[in-house]
Design a protein around this motif. Structure first.
Motif, mmCIF file in Angstrom:
data_model
loop_
_atom_site.group_PDB
_atom_site.id
_atom_site.type_symbol
_atom_site.label_atom_id
_atom_site.label_comp_id
_atom_site.label_asym_id
_atom_site.label_seq_id
_atom_site.Cartn_x
_atom_site.Cartn_y
_atom_site.Cartn_z
ATOM 1 N N ASP A 5 0.781 -1.209 0.168
ATOM 2 C CA ASP A 5 0.192 0.084 0.053
ATOM 3 C C ASP A 5 0.976 1.497 -0.068
ATOM 4 O O ASP A 5 0.440 2.079 -0.600
ATOM 5 C CB ASP A 5 -0.949 -0.019 1.197
ATOM 6 N N GLU A 6 2.159 1.382 0.813
ATOM 7 C CA GLU A 6 2.944 2.346 0.837
ATOM 8 C C GLU A 6 3.552 2.624 -0.597
ATOM 9 O O GLU A 6 3.715 3.800 -1.109
ATOM 10 C CB GLU A 6 4.058 2.147 2.033
ATOM 11 N N LYS A 12 2.297 6.811 -6.886
ATOM 12 C CA LYS A 12 1.302 8.031 -7.235
ATOM 13 C C LYS A 12 2.014 9.246 -7.051
ATOM 14 O O LYS A 12 1.949 10.201 -8.112
ATOM 15 C CB LYS A 12 0.046 7.900 -6.546
ATOM 16 N N TYR A 13 2.709 9.330 -6.081
ATOM 17 C CA TYR A 13 3.442 10.549 -5.603
ATOM 18 C C TYR A 13 4.544 11.003 -6.715
ATOM 19 O O TYR A 13 4.622 11.967 -7.218
ATOM 20 C CB TYR A 13 4.278 10.212 -4.180
ATOM 21 N N LEU A 14 5.363 9.909 -7.114
ATOM 22 C CA LEU A 14 6.379 10.040 -8.174
ATOM 23 C C LEU A 14 5.532 10.376 -9.478
ATOM 24 O O LEU A 14 6.206 11.481 -10.307
ATOM 25 C CB LEU A 14 7.043 8.836 -8.346
ATOM 26 N N ARG A 59 2.407 14.346 2.391
ATOM 27 C CA ARG A 59 2.027 14.196 3.766
ATOM 28 C C ARG A 59 1.548 12.789 4.229
ATOM 29 O O ARG A 59 2.168 12.267 5.352
ATOM 30 C CB ARG A 59 0.640 14.969 4.143
ATOM 31 N N GLN A 60 1.083 11.906 3.518
ATOM 32 C CA GLN A 60 0.904 10.583 3.971
ATOM 33 C C GLN A 60 1.994 9.782 4.061
ATOM 34 O O GLN A 60 2.441 9.073 4.926
ATOM 35 C CB GLN A 60 -0.372 10.023 2.828
ATOM 36 N N LEU A 61 2.990 9.983 3.142
ATOM 37 C CA LEU A 61 4.149 9.272 2.915
ATOM 38 C C LEU A 61 5.110 9.573 4.187
ATOM 39 O O LEU A 61 5.599 8.731 4.720
ATOM 40 C CB LEU A 61 5.024 9.646 1.796
ATOM 41 N N PHE A 62 5.145 10.873 4.726
ATOM 42 C CA PHE A 62 5.695 11.317 5.721
ATOM 43 C C PHE A 62 5.353 10.606 7.098
ATOM 44 O O PHE A 62 6.021 10.438 7.895
ATOM 45 C CB PHE A 62 5.582 13.059 6.002
ATOM 46 N N VAL A 68 11.378 10.705 -0.572
ATOM 47 C CA VAL A 68 12.209 10.335 -1.873
ATOM 48 C C VAL A 68 13.367 11.295 -1.664
ATOM 49 O O VAL A 68 13.236 12.517 -1.409
ATOM 50 C CB VAL A 68 11.406 10.882 -3.137
ATOM 51 N N VAL A 69 14.553 10.485 -1.726
ATOM 52 C CA VAL A 69 15.713 11.118 -1.587
ATOM 53 C C VAL A 69 16.198 11.817 -2.829
ATOM 54 O O VAL A 69 16.607 13.226 -3.016
ATOM 55 C CB VAL A 69 16.828 10.223 -1.203
ATOM 56 N N LYS A 70 16.353 11.153 -3.874
ATOM 57 C CA LYS A 70 16.651 11.567 -5.274
ATOM 58 C C LYS A 70 16.363 10.717 -6.477
ATOM 59 O O LYS A 70 16.206 9.655 -6.150
ATOM 60 C CB LYS A 70 18.111 12.098 -5.319
#
Length: 118
Positions: A5-6, A12-14, A59-62, A68-70
């Protein structure tokens, strides 16, 4: 380790991140259009909607302690994304063409949803 799920949230964030960057690049080209008065408000609305969704996902990922680093291009076909999690860093490999296609589908979906509201 990233749970399924993460991973979906992250994906989707990417896609949203790439969509926003692409639209920001295209925005400057729209300003040269003769009919910019028609297109710029639509682009502004789309960008606003995407940014809101982007920050909600961030915010959800946090909350899951994921960030995401890079991005790191591997070659012309693939890119790696370094992701920091609570346990350790994870590197995910994406096919550039697949990302492009998914971003296009995401944008088309958002545009169709906005047209339904008009």
């Amino acid at each position: 380790m990233i749970k399924a799920d993460e991973r979906q949230l992250l994906h989707k964030y990417l896609l949203l991140e790439l969509a926003i960057k692409s639209l920001q690049i295209d925005y400057s080209k729209l300003e040269a259009f003769k009919m910019k008065v028609v297109f710029l408000p639509m682009m502004d609305s789309l960008l606003k909607e995407l940014r809101q969704e982007y920050f909600d996902l961030k915010r959800q990922l946090f909350q899951h302690r994921i960030r995401v680093v890079k991005w790191h291009p591997v070659d012309e076909y693939f890119s790696d994304v370094q992701v920091a999690t609570a346990g350790n860093d994870v590197v995910l490999r994406y096919a550039n063409q697949a990302l492009k296609t998914q971003v296009e589908k995401l944008l088309i979906s958002h545009i169709k949803n906005n047209q339904a509201l008009i």
